[in-house]
Design an enzyme around this catalytic site. Structure first.
Site, short mmCIF file in Angstrom:
data_model
loop_
_atom_site.label_atom_id
_atom_site.label_comp_id
_atom_site.label_asym_id
_atom_site.label_seq_id
_atom_site.Cartn_x
_atom_site.Cartn_y
_atom_site.Cartn_z
N ALA A 9 0.71 -1.00 -0.22
CA ALA A 9 -0.10 -0.02 -0.01
C ALA A 9 0.84 1.15 -0.10
O ALA A 9 2.02 0.97 0.53
CB ALA A 9 -0.87 0.15 1.04
N GLY B 246 0.31 -5.45 0.81
CA GLY B 246 -0.70 -5.48 -0.40
C GLY B 246 0.03 -5.70 -1.50
O GLY B 246 -0.93 -6.51 -2.55
N GLU C 192 -0.58 -9.49 -1.35
CA GLU C 192 -2.02 -10.07 -1.29
C GLU C 192 -2.70 -9.65 -2.70
O GLU C 192 -3.42 -10.53 -3.14
CB GLU C 192 -2.72 -8.87 -0.45
CG GLU C 192 -2.54 -8.85 1.32
CD GLU C 192 -3.12 -8.09 1.90
OE1 GLU C 192 -4.00 -8.29 2.91
OE2 GLU C 192 -2.80 -6.84 1.95
N GLU D 272 2.63 -5.70 7.74
CA GLU D 272 1.71 -4.77 8.25
C GLU D 272 1.59 -4.77 9.79
O GLU D 272 1.35 -3.68 10.39
CB GLU D 272 -0.03 -5.02 7.76
CG GLU D 272 -0.06 -4.83 6.55
CD GLU D 272 0.54 -6.11 5.26
OE1 GLU D 272 -0.18 -5.88 4.22
OE2 GLU D 272 1.15 -6.97 5.82
#
Length: 719
Positions: free
Chosen positions: A61, A100, A103, A123
């Site tokens: 992210a 992310g 992911e 994270e």
């Protein structure tokens, strides 16, 4: 952004473009949504490969978007759309797939990784959890125990380990994009029913409850008050016990709680502060970060005690040629054995060849004549260090940087012993030097910006978090530590026990309280320093003058223990007792408790009840107050420098951001009020008096921490 191109006729190649790590910003997410849609609607495209430009898949992210009104397509529906695609989507992982980014890769049907790639869900280190399906897909793919390990620690794995765990389908030494394109061609047209991870049943171990109970216990113990690792366990439990959609709901709720927490703010502050400290100028206004560092190919370490050995290992692992000098022959042989062992263990951990041939062990200081940089790591004694610097100045070639690993002594005075004081800087490592991340780079009044830049760059090459600080007694970290330790002693005099003080600090989040840490490092270390400062007065213990030194309150408790030969773990007795000398398990010591009672009785001190709150306020607020003095004196460039030093060098809990950030979270007015309260109660402790800079900040309306520099600047301009 994401670039769309067709390769090998029927493969659509989608390239993420957002340097340096192709973070999933709003523009990148929009680009992925648009290009995936286009590929699925293009009848000529039979399969899709997603990769990142410049040899990096995706770093996760875009943290800069945190706390803003995030625009652009949300991540979760985007990943679901990729997973639901009726054409195979292959992730080509080079460089890194983190957070992310991983992911996104887990939403693809296949994953191909380059052998040097790293993968992970870090994270938790930002006070969050993988909330784009990571906590739900990973356990379904690799099982609950392995997923728990990765998600609760945030650790990175190599491509080889990722293959072993089942995260990736193939690893290649060649271009991951070329390999992924071939792979995509080979699976075109095949059914994708068995490739959508969200549809997998989560493998359920038979002892599921016991497994999660153990995981929760382990996490609570190591997290020391951090809430994110606990939430990570709860999210993985949801994956193991609930259908995917309900698990996703649980993930979303847990993330919402974390996202707005003070802990997440603190950890994200730490993340940015760590990156920023290497870019800032000195408080004096001189900039070292625009100076070109000198090349360093060959370095020397003088003195091979514990510190020197760790420094030699750090230098050799960086790829430098190292001359290790120890004048005592026996110490030299012991050091050679110890350093070789450290290098071998480190190499084994990292899967590389040990750098044994990079170090030459020599007993004659003349051997440093041709090195580019010397780090002096002899015993912390000014007369000895003076002699070493005089010798180095005479022996070394012109332009050689002369660095001292002193933890508190005057860098300017050492520089005055040389012909070129501009080439002298402090490089204060923390023990064990090859493990600890922090490096305080101390510039003296005559250190050249180039010398500072060279030391900073060398620290960075060694994998250290390097912070440039000014020259004063104890620099930043140890200067702040002194009043913190003294307050702990005073609390014992007033009725506390080592267990109470340590318990409060460990509950706050420190790995070890003051007294356990003191036993570990050795009580004799501080005793030697206090003797050097003329504070230790043997034989005065029974008289009242023992509790006043140099006109201010002083506690001789540590000195008295040392006079009894109680040096901590090394002697099996200190503030606690240990089963054997060198033992690690601290046990309550009845002798120590009765010793404290006797001490109080002799000094007419009436023990009172002290609670955890007072321990925290007394110990932490004096440390913070000294931090404000450091900013006021221009020894650190900003509060971020102090916080990075304390998180990486002194075990300050990361989820509390650092002492200065913590002060801003508690409220500067509250810190000021409590310091005033304690100063009135203890007028013989000058450092309890609130710093003028703290008063100025409160008078300015307690601005947020990133605005403190404006007040500091104004303060300096008025001096």
């Amino acid at each position: 952004m994401a670039q769309y191109s067709r390769v090998s006729g029927s493969v659509c190649l989608i390239t993420l473009q957002n340097p340096p790590v192709n973070a999933l910003s709003a523009a990148v997410r929009q680009g992925i949504v648009d290009t995936v849609k286009r590929a699925l609607n293009d009848s000529k495209v039979k399969s899709v490969v997603i990769c990142g430009q410049n040899g990096v898949f995706c770093g996760g992210a875009d943290i800069k978007e945190f706390g803003t009104n995030m625009s652009g397509p949300p991540l979760i529906p985007m990943i679901h759309a990729i997973e639901a695609a009726n054409k195979p989507v292959v992730a080509a992982i080079e460089g890194s797939a983190l957070g992310g980014g991983l992911e996104l890769a887990l939403g693809c049907h296949y994953r191909v990784a380059h052998s040097k790639a790293i993968l992970g869900l870090p994270e938790v280190t930002l006070g969050l959890l993988p909330a784009a399906g990571g906590s739900q897909r990973l356990p379904r793919l690799i099982g609950v125990p392995a997923a728990l390990n990765l998600i609760t620690t945030g650790r990175h794995v190599t491509a080889a380990e990722a293959l072993q765990l089942g995260i990736v389908d193939q690893v290649t030494d060649h271009s991951s994009v070329d390999t992924a394109v071939k792979f995509a061609l080979s699976v075109a047209g095949q059914s994708l029913d068995s490739r959508r991870i969200s549809t997998y049943p989560c493998p359920r171990p038979s002892d599921l409850d016991a497994l999660f109970e153990e995981a929760m216990q382990k996490v609570r113990q190591s997290a020391r008050g951090a809430i994110a690792p606990v939430a990570c366990v709860q999210a993985v439990r949801a994956a193991a016990t609930l259908p995917y959609t309900q698990g996703m709901e649980q993930e979303k709720e847990l993330m919402a709680t974390l996202f707005t927490s003070g802990q997440a703010r603190a950890m994200q502050y730490c993340f940015f502060a760590q990156r920023a400290v290497g870019r800032w100028s000195m408080p004096s206004g001189a900039r070292w970060d625009t100076s070109k560092p000198r090349p360093v190919l060959k370095a020397a370490v003088i003195g091979l005690g514990t510190m020197g050995r760790g420094i030699a290992v750090s230098l050799a692992q960086t790829g430098l040629s190292v001359v290790a000098v120890e004048t005592q022959e026996r110490q030299l042989m012991e050091a050679k054995q110890a350093v070789s062992g450290m290098l071998q263990r480190g190499a084994k951990r990292r899967g590389v060849a040990p750098a044994l041939n990079r170090i030459s062990y020599i007993s004659n200081i003349q051997a440093v004549a041709d090195v580019d940089l010397v780090i002096e790591a002899v015993f912390e004694d000014m007369a000895l260090k003076e002699k070493v610097f005089q010798q180095l100045s005479a022996i070394c070639k012109p332009g050689t940087l002369l660095c001292t690993n002193t933890s508190a002594l005057d860098v300017d005075h050492l520089a005055s012993q040389t012909r070129s004081p501009e080439l002298v800087v402090g490089m204060h490592f923390f023990a064990p030097a090859h493990v600890m991340k922090l490096l305080e780079v101390v510039y003296g009044s005559r250190s050249s910006p180039q010398a500072v830049a060279t030391a900073m760059q060398l620290g960075k090459k060694m994998g250290k978090v390097s912070v440039a600080v000014g020259n004063c007694r104890g620099f930043v970290g140890n200067r702040m530590l002194k009043p913190y330790l003294e307050q702990a002693f005073f609390l014992l005099e007033e009725g506390a026990t080592p267990e109470l003080v340590d318990g409060a600090l460990e509950e706050f989040g420190f790995a070890m309280g003051v007294f356990r840490m003191s036993d570990l490092s050795g009580l004799d270390v501080g005793w030697r320093v206090r003797k050097g400062d003329g504070l230790v007065e043997p034989g005065l213990e029974s008289g009242q003058s023992a509790r006043i030194r140099q006109g201010r309150r002083y506690s001789p408790l540590g000195d008295l223990l040392c006079e009894q030969g109680r040096f901590g773990q090394k002697t099996g007795r200190g503030w606690y007792q240990y089963d054997t000398p060198g033992g690690r398990v601290a046990k309550s010591d009845l002798w120590l408790h009765s010793f404290l009672e006797g001490y109080r009785a002799r000094h007419d001190l009436v023990a009172r009840r002290i609670d955890h709150q007072e321990v925290l306020e007394r110990c932490l607020y004096v440390l913070i107050n000294e931090g404000f003095h450091i900013l006021e004196d221009g020894i650190a460039a900003g509060p971020e420098d102090i916080d990075v030093i304390y998180v990486f060098g002194y075990g300050w809990p990361r989820h509390r951001g650092g002492p200065m950030f913590y002060a801003s979270m508690v409220g500067l007015a509250k810190v000021l009020e409590r310091l005033e309260h304690y100063h009135q109660a203890h007028p013989d402790v000058p450092y309890l008096k609130p710093c003028n800079l703290l008063r100025r900040l409160v008078a300015s309306g307690s601005p947020p921490i990133h605005r403190w520099r404006e007040v500091i600047k104004k303060h300096h301009s008025q001096l």
